[in-house]
Scaffold this active site. Structure first.
Site, PDB file in Angstrom:
ATOM      1  CG  ASN A 123      11.553 -16.455 -13.690  1.00 53.00           C
ATOM      2  OD1 ASN A 123      11.451 -17.661 -13.540  1.00 53.00           O
ATOM      3  ND2 ASN A 123      12.388 -15.713 -12.998  1.00 53.00           N
ATOM      4  CE  LYS A 154       3.973 -16.301  -2.596  1.00 50.29           C
ATOM      5  NZ  LYS A 154       2.863 -15.442  -2.984  1.00 50.29           N
ATOM      6  CB  ILE A 167       2.137  -9.751 -10.960  1.00 48.82           C
ATOM      7  CG1 ILE A 167       3.596 -10.116 -11.252  1.00 48.82           C
ATOM      8  CG2 ILE A 167       1.205 -10.644 -11.778  1.00 48.82           C
ATOM      9  CD1 ILE A 167       4.011 -11.505 -10.787  1.00 48.82           C
ATOM     10  NE  ARG A 187      15.053 -19.513 -12.213  1.00 41.04           N
ATOM     11  CZ  ARG A 187      15.894 -20.506 -11.897  1.00 41.04           C
ATOM     12  NH1 ARG A 187      16.095 -21.506 -12.738  1.00 41.04           N
ATOM     13  NH2 ARG A 187      16.514 -20.513 -10.734  1.00 41.04           N
ATOM     14  CE1 TYR A 196       7.833 -15.911  -2.938  1.00 42.04           C
ATOM     15  CE2 TYR A 196       9.023 -17.171  -4.602  1.00 42.04           C
ATOM     16  CZ  TYR A 196       7.992 -16.316  -4.254  1.00 42.04           C
ATOM     17  OH  TYR A 196       7.133 -15.859  -5.212  1.00 42.04           O
ATOM     18  CG  HIS A 222      12.160  -9.880 -10.728  1.00 38.07           C
ATOM     19  ND1 HIS A 222      11.158  -9.098 -10.208  1.00 38.07           N
ATOM     20  CD2 HIS A 222      12.105 -11.059 -10.063  1.00 38.07           C
ATOM     21  CE1 HIS A 222      10.515  -9.777  -9.271  1.00 38.07           C
ATOM     22  NE2 HIS A 222      11.070 -10.968  -9.168  1.00 38.07           N
ATOM     23  CD  GLN A 263      25.983  -8.511  -8.110  1.00 38.65           C
ATOM     24  OE1 GLN A 263      24.861  -8.381  -7.641  1.00 38.65           O
ATOM     25  NE2 GLN A 263      27.063  -8.620  -7.352  1.00 38.65           N
TER      26      GLN A 263
HETATM   27  N1  LIG Z   1       7.545 -11.568  -9.974  1.00 39.77           N
HETATM   28  C1  LIG Z   1       7.606 -12.863 -10.256  1.00 39.77           C
HETATM   29  O1  LIG Z   1       8.320 -13.284 -11.197  1.00 39.77           O
HETATM   30  C2  LIG Z   1       6.786 -13.843  -9.477  1.00 39.77           C
HETATM   31  C3  LIG Z   1       6.915 -15.209  -9.779  1.00 39.77           C
HETATM   32  C4  LIG Z   1       6.148 -16.123  -9.067  1.00 39.77           C
HETATM   33  C5  LIG Z   1       5.252 -15.684  -8.108  1.00 39.77           C
HETATM   34  N2  LIG Z   1       5.155 -14.363  -7.830  1.00 39.77           N
HETATM   35  C6  LIG Z   1       4.191 -13.939  -6.803  1.00 39.77           C
HETATM   36  O2  LIG Z   1       3.382 -12.928  -7.357  1.00 39.77           O
HETATM   37  C7  LIG Z   1       2.990 -11.997  -6.349  1.00 39.77           C
HETATM   38  C8  LIG Z   1       3.261 -10.586  -6.811  1.00 39.77           C
HETATM   39  O3  LIG Z   1       4.638 -10.455  -7.137  1.00 39.77           O
HETATM   40  P1  LIG Z   1       5.216  -9.072  -7.708  1.00 39.77           P
HETATM   41  O4  LIG Z   1       6.390  -9.400  -8.535  1.00 39.77           O
HETATM   42  O5  LIG Z   1       4.101  -8.275  -8.278  1.00 39.77           O
HETATM   43  O6  LIG Z   1       5.740  -8.412  -6.354  1.00 39.77           O
HETATM   44  P2  LIG Z   1       5.619  -6.909  -5.804  1.00 39.77           P
HETATM   45  O7  LIG Z   1       6.583  -6.802  -4.671  1.00 39.77           O
HETATM   46  O8  LIG Z   1       5.734  -5.938  -6.915  1.00 39.77           O
HETATM   47  O9  LIG Z   1       4.138  -6.859  -5.267  1.00 39.77           O
HETATM   48  C9  LIG Z   1       3.784  -7.315  -3.983  1.00 39.77           C
HETATM   49  C10 LIG Z   1       2.850  -6.283  -3.379  1.00 39.77           C
HETATM   50  O10 LIG Z   1       2.448  -6.738  -2.099  1.00 39.77           O
HETATM   51  C11 LIG Z   1       2.523  -5.641  -1.204  1.00 39.77           C
HETATM   52  N3  LIG Z   1       2.745  -6.168   0.136  1.00 39.77           N
HETATM   53  C12 LIG Z   1       3.855  -6.811   0.598  1.00 39.77           C
HETATM   54  N4  LIG Z   1       3.700  -7.144   1.877  1.00 39.77           N
HETATM   55  C13 LIG Z   1       2.462  -6.707   2.236  1.00 39.77           C
HETATM   56  C14 LIG Z   1       1.730  -6.755   3.453  1.00 39.77           C
HETATM   57  N5  LIG Z   1       2.251  -7.312   4.551  1.00 39.77           N
HETATM   58  N6  LIG Z   1       0.494  -6.218   3.466  1.00 39.77           N
HETATM   59  C15 LIG Z   1      -0.029  -5.637   2.354  1.00 39.77           C
HETATM   60  N7  LIG Z   1       0.619  -5.554   1.186  1.00 39.77           N
HETATM   61  C16 LIG Z   1       1.862  -6.091   1.138  1.00 39.77           C
HETATM   62  C17 LIG Z   1       3.665  -4.780  -1.691  1.00 39.77           C
HETATM   63  O11 LIG Z   1       3.589  -3.419  -1.263  1.00 39.77           O
HETATM   64  C18 LIG Z   1       3.507  -4.919  -3.208  1.00 39.77           C
HETATM   65  O12 LIG Z   1       2.663  -3.915  -3.740  1.00 39.77           O
HETATM   66  C19 LIG Z   1       3.725 -12.407  -5.077  1.00 39.77           C
HETATM   67  O13 LIG Z   1       2.835 -13.131  -4.270  1.00 39.77           O
HETATM   68  C20 LIG Z   1       4.844 -13.312  -5.585  1.00 39.77           C
HETATM   69  O14 LIG Z   1       5.185 -14.277  -4.628  1.00 39.77           O
HETATM   70  C21 LIG Z   1       5.913 -13.429  -8.482  1.00 39.77           C
END
Ligand SMILES: NC(=O)c1ccc[n+]([C@@H]2O[C@H](COP(=O)([O-])OP(=O)(O)OC[C@H]3O[C@@H](n4cnc5c(N)ncnc54)[C@H](O)[C@@H]3O)[C@@H](O)[C@H]2O)c1
Length: 344
Positions: free
Chosen positions: A184, A159, A18, A234, A155, A203, A219
């Site tokens: 999602n 948050k 994202i 969702r 989780y 996902h 799965q």
């Molecule tokens: N994907 C979803 O459906 C979804 C839904 C709700 C909330 N979110 C939130 O959105 C955000 C992004 O999700 P995403 O799906 O893009 O995940 P993602 O895993 O693709 O991106 C997370 C990024 O954070 C980086 N990262 C992780 N730990 C780190 C650290 N300690 N220091 C520096 N960088 C770090 C990772 O390398 C990665 O690039 C997250 O905070 C997640 O909780 C995602």
């Protein structure tokens, strides 16, 4: 707070799924962007692609961990950031149940480290990636921002801690924030520049697509929920629509508006079996799958109402139709069988 324009944004986790779509949207909207990411799940190539696609903006990457306060502070200063978008986190519900310390470490201590570095650097605008998982089991059919927040997994708890801390940082340091609770996230950049590349992929939509492309069965966790077809429901929102909401959130802060929280979803409940059907429709092929027991920490139904984001941020999702979400994701996976490691 008085209005003031932002030129440069630091995006933690901006090399991830994202985050990278949002970095592209920010660059196209005219902002310079410094990505701060430890590349645990992110991709240098994603940032480099955006830098090449939007050459008139500065799009850079600083490799670092959000737990490293001195390095975060140095990145804030070097990038001259006037706002921070905080995506960096761990996000597997199942793993958070089995290893909560890891999640409190990255999501809570890491989040607080970024906030405290911002307070020291005098950066006072913050956009936070929160989640539907902060709500827990829904008490109503469509979840709005006033719904009680009672997470059912670590989780979601981690948050929620940051959401609560933000109010205290606002009082103490005038840190204005926008919280986005995504439902999602799914789909891929309609231009084909960016997409979802997680190892392992957790996902549903990419897993269903990869089941078709690779033959590795999907799965389905639980088909005995009290839902129309027994599988979890969702609310899928296109990642490019999420990115647009983030730009609107920054403009809200630039306009001097107060801190606010927004749920982001399409308001449409889609079951796991609906996703399987959509992937079969779009690919024209069956999705090999198995039905497994329920997973710990999965609420049966999570559907948003995003009326507040639509009204206050003029957020107008463009790609929310399920088949559009699946088609953009499919185009990405077909063109990038090895994710960002695929030859261009
Ligand atoms: N994907 C979803 O459906 C979804 C839904 C709700 C909330 N979110 C939130 O959105 C955000 C992004 O999700 P995403 O799906 O893009 O995940 P993602 O895993 O693709 O991106 C997370 C990024 O954070 C980086 N990262 C992780 N730990 C780190 C650290 N300690 N220091 C520096 N960088 C770090 C990772 O390398 C990665 O690039 C997250 O905070 C997640 O909780 C995602």
């Amino acid at each position: 707070m008085t209005p003031s324009a932002v030129k440069s944004v630091l995006v933690t986790g901006g090399a991830g799924y994202i985050g990278s779509h949002t970095v592209k949207a920010l660059a196209l909207a005219g902002y310079d962007v410094c990505v701060y990411d430890n590349l645990l799940a992110g991709h240098r190539e994603a940032v480099e692609r955006i830098a090449r696609a939007v050459p008139d903006r500065r799009v850079t990457l600083i490799e670092g961990d959000i737990l490293d306060r001195a390095w975060v502070l140095s990145a804030l200063r070097e990038s001259r950031a006037e706002a921070v978008f905080h995506f960096a986190a761990l996000l597997s519900v199942g793993e958070s149940v089995s290893d909560p310390a890891k999640y409190y470490g990255t999501n809570v201590i890491g989040g607080l480290t970024v906030l405290s570095a911002m307070a020291e650097a005098g950066v006072s605008r913050f956009v936070f990636s929160s989640t539907a998982a902060t709500f827990g089991e829904p008490l109503v059919t469509a979840i709005d921002e006033s719904h009680p927040q009672q997470p059912v997994n670590p989780y979601g708890e981690t948050k929620l801690v940051i959401e609560r801390a933000l109010r205290n940082f606002d009082s103490a340091f005038g840190l204005r924030h926008v919280v986005f609770r995504y439902f999602n996230a799914a789909g891929a950049d309609p231009d084909g520049l960016l997409g979802e590349d997680h190892t392992p992929e957790i996902h549903l939509i990419p897993r269903a697509i990869l089941a078709v492309l690779t033959g590795e069965p999907l799965q389905i966790f639980g088909d005995d929920y009290a839902t129309s077809d027994g599988t979890c429901i969702r609310d899928f929102v296109h990642v490019t629509d999420l990115a647009a909401a983030h730009v609107a959130g920054l403009r809200h802060l630039e306009a001097g508006q107060p801190s606010a929280s927004y749920n982001l979803g399409m308001g449409a409940g889609v079951s796991v079996r609906d996703v399987v059907s959509a992937v079969e429709r779009v690919t024209g092929r069956p999705v090999p799958h198995s039905v497994e027991p329920r997973r710990a920490g999965d609420p049966s139904r999570l559907v948003a109402t995003s009326a507040r984001a639509r009204a206050e941020l003029a957020w107008t999702p463009r790609y929310g139709d399920l088949d559009t979400i699946v088609s953009t994701a499919l185009a990405w996976h077909r063109a990038h069988p090895q994710g960002y490691g695929s030859p261009e």
